[in-house]
Design a protein around this motif. Structure first.
Motif, PDB file in Angstrom:
ATOM      1  N   THR A  53       0.852  -1.189   0.000  1.00  0.00           N
ATOM      2  CA  THR A  53       0.000   0.000   0.000  1.00  0.00           C
ATOM      3  C   THR A  53       0.896   1.249   0.000  1.00  0.00           C
ATOM      4  O   THR A  53       2.119   1.147   0.124  1.00  0.00           O
ATOM      5  CB  THR A  53      -0.883   0.034   1.260  1.00  0.00           C
ATOM      6  OG1 THR A  53      -0.012   0.159   2.394  1.00  0.00           O
ATOM      7  CG2 THR A  53      -1.737  -1.211   1.396  1.00  0.00           C
ATOM      8  N   PHE A  54       0.273   2.419  -0.071  1.00  0.00           N
ATOM      9  CA  PHE A  54       1.060   3.653   0.046  1.00  0.00           C
ATOM     10  C   PHE A  54       1.782   3.692   1.392  1.00  0.00           C
ATOM     11  O   PHE A  54       2.896   4.207   1.483  1.00  0.00           O
ATOM     12  CB  PHE A  54       0.164   4.884  -0.142  1.00  0.00           C
ATOM     13  CG  PHE A  54      -0.037   5.225  -1.591  1.00  0.00           C
ATOM     14  CD1 PHE A  54       0.913   5.969  -2.275  1.00  0.00           C
ATOM     15  CD2 PHE A  54      -1.149   4.776  -2.284  1.00  0.00           C
ATOM     16  CE1 PHE A  54       0.756   6.267  -3.629  1.00  0.00           C
ATOM     17  CE2 PHE A  54      -1.315   5.066  -3.631  1.00  0.00           C
ATOM     18  CZ  PHE A  54      -0.366   5.818  -4.302  1.00  0.00           C
ATOM     19  N   ALA A  55       1.163   3.133   2.423  1.00  0.00           N
ATOM     20  CA  ALA A  55       1.824   3.108   3.735  1.00  0.00           C
ATOM     21  C   ALA A  55       3.091   2.252   3.686  1.00  0.00           C
ATOM     22  O   ALA A  55       4.099   2.579   4.325  1.00  0.00           O
ATOM     23  CB  ALA A  55       0.858   2.571   4.791  1.00  0.00           C
ATOM     24  N   THR A  56       3.047   1.156   2.918  1.00  0.00           N
ATOM     25  CA  THR A  56       4.250   0.318   2.775  1.00  0.00           C
ATOM     26  C   THR A  56       5.384   1.135   2.164  1.00  0.00           C
ATOM     27  O   THR A  56       6.528   1.107   2.632  1.00  0.00           O
ATOM     28  CB  THR A  56       3.959  -0.890   1.842  1.00  0.00           C
ATOM     29  OG1 THR A  56       2.722  -1.490   2.205  1.00  0.00           O
ATOM     30  CG2 THR A  56       5.079  -1.915   1.901  1.00  0.00           C
ATOM     31  N   TRP A  57       5.060   1.880   1.106  1.00  0.00           N
ATOM     32  CA  TRP A  57       6.109   2.620   0.387  1.00  0.00           C
ATOM     33  C   TRP A  57       6.632   3.780   1.235  1.00  0.00           C
ATOM     34  O   TRP A  57       7.829   4.071   1.213  1.00  0.00           O
ATOM     35  CB  TRP A  57       5.572   3.111  -0.960  1.00  0.00           C
ATOM     36  CG  TRP A  57       5.061   1.963  -1.790  1.00  0.00           C
ATOM     37  CD1 TRP A  57       5.597   0.692  -1.820  1.00  0.00           C
ATOM     38  CD2 TRP A  57       3.930   1.938  -2.657  1.00  0.00           C
ATOM     39  NE1 TRP A  57       4.866  -0.100  -2.666  1.00  0.00           N
ATOM     40  CE2 TRP A  57       3.838   0.632  -3.202  1.00  0.00           C
ATOM     41  CE3 TRP A  57       2.995   2.882  -3.048  1.00  0.00           C
ATOM     42  CZ2 TRP A  57       2.838   0.253  -4.102  1.00  0.00           C
ATOM     43  CZ3 TRP A  57       2.015   2.519  -3.949  1.00  0.00           C
ATOM     44  CH2 TRP A  57       1.940   1.216  -4.468  1.00  0.00           C
ATOM     45  N   SER A  58       5.734   4.403   1.973  1.00  0.00           N
ATOM     46  CA  SER A  58       6.160   5.488   2.837  1.00  0.00           C
ATOM     47  C   SER A  58       7.072   4.950   3.956  1.00  0.00           C
ATOM     48  O   SER A  58       8.092   5.564   4.304  1.00  0.00           O
ATOM     49  CB  SER A  58       4.905   6.148   3.400  1.00  0.00           C
ATOM     50  OG  SER A  58       5.218   7.064   4.365  1.00  0.00           O
ATOM     51  N   ALA A  59       6.723   3.769   4.474  1.00  0.00           N
ATOM     52  CA  ALA A  59       7.558   3.161   5.522  1.00  0.00           C
ATOM     53  C   ALA A  59       8.909   2.720   4.945  1.00  0.00           C
ATOM     54  O   ALA A  59       9.949   2.845   5.609  1.00  0.00           O
ATOM     55  CB  ALA A  59       6.833   1.970   6.155  1.00  0.00           C
ATOM     56  N   LEU A  60       8.900   2.224   3.713  1.00  0.00           N
ATOM     57  CA  LEU A  60      10.176   1.856   3.075  1.00  0.00           C
ATOM     58  C   LEU A  60      11.073   3.089   2.966  1.00  0.00           C
ATOM     59  O   LEU A  60      12.283   3.021   3.244  1.00  0.00           O
ATOM     60  CB  LEU A  60       9.930   1.305   1.663  1.00  0.00           C
ATOM     61  CG  LEU A  60       9.552  -0.167   1.530  1.00  0.00           C
ATOM     62  CD1 LEU A  60       9.180  -0.485   0.078  1.00  0.00           C
ATOM     63  CD2 LEU A  60      10.696  -1.076   1.982  1.00  0.00           C
ATOM     64  N   ALA A  61      10.472   4.215   2.557  1.00  0.00           N
ATOM     65  CA  ALA A  61      11.252   5.458   2.440  1.00  0.00           C
ATOM     66  C   ALA A  61      11.806   5.870   3.797  1.00  0.00           C
ATOM     67  O   ALA A  61      12.959   6.306   3.916  1.00  0.00           O
ATOM     68  CB  ALA A  61      10.390   6.567   1.852  1.00  0.00           C
ATOM     69  N   ALA A  62      10.986   5.714   4.838  1.00  0.00           N
ATOM     70  CA  ALA A  62      11.440   6.089   6.180  1.00  0.00           C
ATOM     71  C   ALA A  62      12.598   5.197   6.633  1.00  0.00           C
ATOM     72  O   ALA A  62      13.535   5.663   7.279  1.00  0.00           O
ATOM     73  CB  ALA A  62      10.269   6.001   7.169  1.00  0.00           C
ATOM     74  N   ILE A  63      12.545   3.904   6.273  1.00  0.00           N
ATOM     75  CA  ILE A  63      13.667   3.013   6.599  1.00  0.00           C
ATOM     76  C   ILE A  63      14.932   3.527   5.905  1.00  0.00           C
ATOM     77  O   ILE A  63      16.007   3.615   6.513  1.00  0.00           O
ATOM     78  CB  ILE A  63      13.358   1.555   6.166  1.00  0.00           C
ATOM     79  CG1 ILE A  63      12.263   0.964   7.053  1.00  0.00           C
ATOM     80  CG2 ILE A  63      14.627   0.696   6.234  1.00  0.00           C
ATOM     81  CD1 ILE A  63      11.770  -0.412   6.593  1.00  0.00           C
ATOM     82  N   GLY A  64      14.788   3.881   4.628  1.00  0.00           N
ATOM     83  CA  GLY A  64      15.944   4.402   3.891  1.00  0.00           C
ATOM     84  C   GLY A  64      16.496   5.675   4.513  1.00  0.00           C
ATOM     85  O   GLY A  64      17.710   5.839   4.662  1.00  0.00           O
ATOM     86  N   ASP A  65      15.600   6.560   4.944  1.00  0.00           N
ATOM     87  CA  ASP A  65      16.033   7.825   5.550  1.00  0.00           C
ATOM     88  C   ASP A  65      16.749   7.616   6.873  1.00  0.00           C
ATOM     89  O   ASP A  65      17.549   8.450   7.289  1.00  0.00           O
ATOM     90  CB  ASP A  65      14.814   8.733   5.812  1.00  0.00           C
ATOM     91  CG  ASP A  65      14.246   9.316   4.533  1.00  0.00           C
ATOM     92  OD1 ASP A  65      14.945   9.253   3.505  1.00  0.00           O
ATOM     93  OD2 ASP A  65      13.104   9.812   4.561  1.00  0.00           O
TER      94      ASP A  65
END
Ligand code: ACO
Length: 278
Positions: A53-65
């Motif tokens: 979901t969009f939440a998955t992708w947002s969380a992936l970005a947060a992991i990267g950050d």
């Protein structure tokens, strides 16, 4: 180039929350573990075949950050029978995904919001190409749509013999927009990429290996071990030299031989000064 693009997209993703708590990740269908220099991201909604979901992708970005500085290898894998069945199909329904809308609500948003949301989603994928890390997708079972693109966003794909890649988007009236088209073309060539995407057919392990989509095919039970072994091999080289070499390799296609030779010399000057400059 990918790094510059990732940085640019990251700047657009100002709403990406920094919260990478286990609770927030669990709500987004992810687990994240760090063991020394190796980080593992697990897609963790096995009952829904790790739909994203969009939440998955947002969380992936947060992991990267928030990736701890010591991490050099990032493994992306899936829990249960599939790596990932792609975007959550509730997005196609009028109700959508609770709290995250639907394609109908996306279609009604303005162009700026629309582009902004796509870029935010893409930011979750692009950081996996950073020169400072090597990302490995450990892929088994189905890797469909966004699942295929997540595997493509990693530097390496080690796959189980039951793998089934499928770029389903064109069959659903969409295009692949989660950063997968460029790595696909670079890996398999334009003709094969057209064949794979415009038929939305399954690519199995033998073909994935033959066309360069997979680096290694192993028995399903051996997948974790094969990924651990590859991570250990990657960690055996010098950290800074590995990052500099990855920068060179990533830039090679876009440069002439002369430009690439110059870039090699510049990176090497830094290495030699660092190693022998006293
Ligand atoms: N989104 C939401 N739920 C999903 C998804 C998905 N993408 N894929 C599977 N599920 C759910 C099913 O609805 C089912 O839920 P239920 O148990 O509550 O009924 C559960 O996961 C198991 O699914 P099955 O179909 O029973 O699992 P199976 O192992 O037989 O098949 C497969 C797996 C082939 C992946 C199949 O589920 C499938 O085709 N899923 C849809 C794939 C798809 O079209 N994805 C969109 C691609 S486009 C994009 O990503 C942009």
């Amino acid at each position: 180039m990918a790094e510059a693009q990732a940085r640019q997209l990251g700047e657009h993703a100002e709403n990406v929350t920094e919260d990478v708590s286990a609770e927030r990740l669990a709500e987004s269908g992810l687990r994240f573990e760090v063991d020394g220099e190796i980080a593992t991201i697990t897609l963790d909604r096995p009952d829904k075949r790790n739909a994203q979901t969009f939440a998955t992708w947002s969380a992936l970005a947060a992991i990267g950050d928030n990736l701890p500085e010591q991490v050099r290898v990032v493994v992306v894998k899936g829990e249960g029978p599939s790596f990932s069945a792609g975007i959550d199909l509730r997005m196609f329904t009028p109700e959508g995904v609770p709290g995250q809308g639907s394609f109908s609500s996306v279609a009604r948003s303005g162009d700026t919001d629309f582009e902004h949301n796509i870029r935010k989603a893409q930011a979750g994928f692009l950081w996996l190409r950073r020169p400072e890390i090597v990302s490995i997708a450990a892929v088994h079972g189905h890797a469909i749509g966004a699942g295929f693109q997540l595997a493509l966003s990693c530097d390496l794909r080690i796959v189980a013999d039951d793998v089934k890649f499928c770029m389903k988007e064109p069959a659903l009236g969409l295009v692949p927009d989660l950063t997968g088209t460029k790595p696909l073309v670079e890996l398999v060539g334009l003709a094969k990429a057209v064949d794979i995407c415009l038929t939305a057919r399954m690519v199995h392990a033998e073909e994935a290996m033959r066309i360069g989509l997979a680096e290694q095919v192993v028995a399903r039970d051996d997948l974790d071990r094969a990924v651990r072994d590859k991570a250990a091999e990657l960690l055996s080289t010098n950290r800074d030299a590995a990052a500099a070499t990855k920068r060179l390799l990533q830039g090679a296609r876009a440069r002439t031989l002369e430009e690439q030779s110059l870039a090699e010399g510049l990176e090497q000057a830094v290495r030699i000064k660092t190693l022998f400059g006293g």
